[in-house]
Design a protein around this motif. Structure first.
Motif, PDB file in Angstrom:
ATOM      1  N   ALA A  55     -31.465  11.741  -3.841  1.00  0.00           N
ATOM      2  CA  ALA A  55     -31.400  12.503  -3.458  1.00  0.00           C
ATOM      3  C   ALA A  55     -29.672  13.480  -3.351  1.00  0.00           C
ATOM      4  O   ALA A  55     -29.299  14.088  -3.736  1.00  0.00           O
ATOM      5  CB  ALA A  55     -31.957  13.416  -1.439  1.00  0.00           C
ATOM      6  N   LEU A  56     -28.824  12.819  -3.219  1.00  0.00           N
ATOM      7  CA  LEU A  56     -27.684  12.579  -3.129  1.00  0.00           C
ATOM      8  C   LEU A  56     -26.853  13.542  -4.514  1.00  0.00           C
ATOM      9  O   LEU A  56     -26.097  13.996  -4.204  1.00  0.00           O
ATOM     10  CB  LEU A  56     -26.563  11.535  -2.905  1.00  0.00           C
ATOM     11  N   ILE A  57     -27.757  12.664  -5.419  1.00  0.00           N
ATOM     12  CA  ILE A  57     -27.150  12.993  -6.484  1.00  0.00           C
ATOM     13  C   ILE A  57     -27.432  14.854  -6.832  1.00  0.00           C
ATOM     14  O   ILE A  57     -26.880  15.586  -7.328  1.00  0.00           O
ATOM     15  CB  ILE A  57     -28.077  12.741  -8.050  1.00  0.00           C
ATOM     16  N   TYR A  58     -28.144  15.011  -6.175  1.00  0.00           N
ATOM     17  CA  TYR A  58     -28.717  17.200  -6.946  1.00  0.00           C
ATOM     18  C   TYR A  58     -27.771  18.004  -5.815  1.00  0.00           C
ATOM     19  O   TYR A  58     -27.936  18.764  -5.964  1.00  0.00           O
ATOM     20  CB  TYR A  58     -30.331  16.720  -6.076  1.00  0.00           C
ATOM     21  N   ARG A  59     -27.136  16.819  -4.615  1.00  0.00           N
ATOM     22  CA  ARG A  59     -26.647  17.562  -3.949  1.00  0.00           C
ATOM     23  C   ARG A  59     -25.139  17.767  -4.598  1.00  0.00           C
ATOM     24  O   ARG A  59     -24.549  19.017  -4.350  1.00  0.00           O
ATOM     25  CB  ARG A  59     -26.493  16.883  -2.465  1.00  0.00           C
ATOM     26  N   HIS A  60     -24.488  17.230  -5.586  1.00  0.00           N
ATOM     27  CA  HIS A  60     -23.719  16.960  -6.571  1.00  0.00           C
ATOM     28  C   HIS A  60     -24.170  17.552  -7.866  1.00  0.00           C
ATOM     29  O   HIS A  60     -23.034  18.865  -8.115  1.00  0.00           O
ATOM     30  CB  HIS A  60     -22.812  15.866  -6.796  1.00  0.00           C
ATOM     31  N   PHE A  61     -25.540  17.907  -8.384  1.00  0.00           N
ATOM     32  CA  PHE A  61     -25.882  18.618  -9.398  1.00  0.00           C
ATOM     33  C   PHE A  61     -26.261  19.430  -9.285  1.00  0.00           C
ATOM     34  O   PHE A  61     -26.948  19.045  -8.851  1.00  0.00           O
ATOM     35  CB  PHE A  61     -25.712  16.938 -10.687  1.00  0.00           C
ATOM     36  N   ALA A  62     -26.812  20.643  -9.533  1.00  0.00           N
ATOM     37  CA  ALA A  62     -28.330  20.983  -9.865  1.00  0.00           C
ATOM     38  C   ALA A  62     -29.252  21.354 -10.610  1.00  0.00           C
ATOM     39  O   ALA A  62     -29.873  21.020 -10.642  1.00  0.00           O
ATOM     40  CB  ALA A  62     -26.906  22.699 -11.028  1.00  0.00           C
ATOM     41  N   GLY A  63     -28.778  19.377 -11.773  1.00  0.00           N
ATOM     42  CA  GLY A  63     -29.615  19.018 -12.571  1.00  0.00           C
ATOM     43  C   GLY A  63     -29.334  18.053 -13.464  1.00  0.00           C
ATOM     44  O   GLY A  63     -28.511  17.618 -13.173  1.00  0.00           O
ATOM     45  N   LYS A  64     -30.611  17.333 -13.553  1.00  0.00           N
ATOM     46  CA  LYS A  64     -30.183  16.281 -14.933  1.00  0.00           C
ATOM     47  C   LYS A  64     -29.288  16.579 -15.947  1.00  0.00           C
ATOM     48  O   LYS A  64     -28.478  16.422 -16.913  1.00  0.00           O
ATOM     49  CB  LYS A  64     -31.515  15.516 -15.840  1.00  0.00           C
ATOM     50  N   PRO A 136     -19.496  27.105 -13.627  1.00  0.00           N
ATOM     51  CA  PRO A 136     -17.877  26.220 -13.845  1.00  0.00           C
ATOM     52  C   PRO A 136     -17.902  25.183 -14.148  1.00  0.00           C
ATOM     53  O   PRO A 136     -17.534  24.690 -15.533  1.00  0.00           O
ATOM     54  CB  PRO A 136     -17.784  25.823 -11.793  1.00  0.00           C
ATOM     55  N   VAL A 137     -19.463  23.969 -14.636  1.00  0.00           N
ATOM     56  CA  VAL A 137     -19.941  22.920 -15.547  1.00  0.00           C
ATOM     57  C   VAL A 137     -19.649  23.263 -17.123  1.00  0.00           C
ATOM     58  O   VAL A 137     -19.288  22.663 -17.616  1.00  0.00           O
ATOM     59  CB  VAL A 137     -21.191  22.408 -15.358  1.00  0.00           C
ATOM     60  N   MET A 138     -20.502  24.310 -17.756  1.00  0.00           N
ATOM     61  CA  MET A 138     -20.533  25.546 -18.455  1.00  0.00           C
ATOM     62  C   MET A 138     -18.919  25.034 -19.100  1.00  0.00           C
ATOM     63  O   MET A 138     -18.463  25.058 -20.109  1.00  0.00           O
ATOM     64  CB  MET A 138     -20.959  26.687 -18.691  1.00  0.00           C
ATOM     65  N   ILE A 139     -17.831  26.007 -18.193  1.00  0.00           N
ATOM     66  CA  ILE A 139     -16.222  26.524 -18.313  1.00  0.00           C
ATOM     67  C   ILE A 139     -16.127  24.824 -18.347  1.00  0.00           C
ATOM     68  O   ILE A 139     -14.781  24.730 -20.045  1.00  0.00           O
ATOM     69  CB  ILE A 139     -15.654  27.045 -17.342  1.00  0.00           C
ATOM     70  N   THR A 140     -16.135  23.403 -18.266  1.00  0.00           N
ATOM     71  CA  THR A 140     -15.622  22.432 -18.434  1.00  0.00           C
ATOM     72  C   THR A 140     -15.820  21.660 -18.998  1.00  0.00           C
ATOM     73  O   THR A 140     -15.044  21.017 -20.069  1.00  0.00           O
ATOM     74  CB  THR A 140     -16.081  21.519 -17.555  1.00  0.00           C
ATOM     75  N   LEU A 141     -17.719  22.306 -19.776  1.00  0.00           N
ATOM     76  CA  LEU A 141     -17.924  21.734 -21.126  1.00  0.00           C
ATOM     77  C   LEU A 141     -17.348  22.042 -21.934  1.00  0.00           C
ATOM     78  O   LEU A 141     -16.896  21.244 -23.322  1.00  0.00           O
ATOM     79  CB  LEU A 141     -19.533  22.231 -21.309  1.00  0.00           C
ATOM     80  N   GLY A 142     -17.094  23.280 -21.813  1.00  0.00           N
ATOM     81  CA  GLY A 142     -16.772  24.227 -23.581  1.00  0.00           C
ATOM     82  C   GLY A 142     -14.985  23.641 -22.997  1.00  0.00           C
ATOM     83  O   GLY A 142     -14.389  23.529 -24.590  1.00  0.00           O
TER      84      GLY A 142
END
Length: 243
Positions: A55-64, A136-142
């Motif tokens: 459950a803590l993983i989903y506190r840090h990331f929107a999903g898999k 923000p993650v999309m920007i990091t990936l880009g």
């Protein structure tokens, strides 16, 4: 020390702990990718590797998907470091591109999960990605992709200036070569090729990794050298209007 400063110190410590945990989760995800592949890397296993509740993983990331995207960022960072280590602006553009292509191909062969992860993202539309991954993650990936692709584009530009490479949109061509190489290396991942035999009886052969590697590198060089021009939609429309 004032209560405001103490509170600020606590906030900073909390933020640092959060960043450390996120790095631990990404590192564990990549370890499982490299050990088992992307399909067999489950959130439960990642949580166990880190020593936390899933459950803590989903506190840090929107999903898999978001976690996998940031794991791809980790791969891309290492790939760019390796590309930078072999790139030499004093070499002829063709030799520079060959060196970069060899590193990219060998990286894909060393880390098959990188190829799988990158191909998985390429199969999604932009709308699908923005529905699964936060901005923000999309920007990091880009940004991570742009670093490696920009390095290739610089070499393509150098080759075009000397006449070694055909004139083309270097940003487009760098992205094309990235996608083309991933597709080629997927053949090595699958390990099979199909040819025709008797009617209704296709023949399946084993794909030699060395052959796939050599072909992928040759295809990159041939695409850069080939005499064509990417004109883009506006020029294409104008040409159609004249016909």
């Amino acid at each position: 020390m004032s209560s405001a400063l103490l509170a600020l110190g606590r906030r900073r410590t909390t933020a640092e702990r959060r960043r450390d945990r996120e790095r631990d989760i990404i590192r564990a995800t990549r370890e499982l990718f490299d050990e088992r592949g992307t399909i067999d890397a489950q959130i439960d296993d990642i949580a166990k590797r880190v020593g936390i509740n899933k459950a803590l993983i989903y506190r840090h990331f929107a999903g898999k998907e978001e976690l996998f995207a940031l794991t791809l960022v980790d791969y891309l960072g290492e790939l760019d470091d390796r590309l930078g280590a072999v790139d030499n602006p004093r070499r002829a553009p063709l030799n520079r591109l060959k060196a970069l292509s060899e590193v990219f191909v060998d990286f894909c062969l060393e880390f098959p999960a990188f190829t799988d992860c990158a191909m998985s993202l390429l199969r999604r539309t932009g709308e699908e990605l923005f529905g699964e991954i936060t901005e923000p993650v999309m920007i990091t990936l880009g940004t991570a992709m742009a670093a490696a692709l920009g390095r290739i584009a610089v070499v393509l530009e150098a080759g075009q200036r000397t006449g070694a490479f055909a004139k083309a949109d270097t940003a487009y061509l760098a992205n094309h070569l990235y996608t083309q190489t991933l597709g080629s290396l997927h053949m090595a991942r699958v390990g099979l090729i199909v040819s025709s035999g008797k009617p209704g009886h296709p023949v399946v052969h084993h794909a030699e990794v060395a052959t796939v590697r050599a072909t992928a590198i040759t295809a990159t060089l041939a695409t850069a050298v080939g005499r064509f021009a990417y004109e883009g939609p506006k020029k294409a429309r104008r040409a159609g209007d004249r016909s």
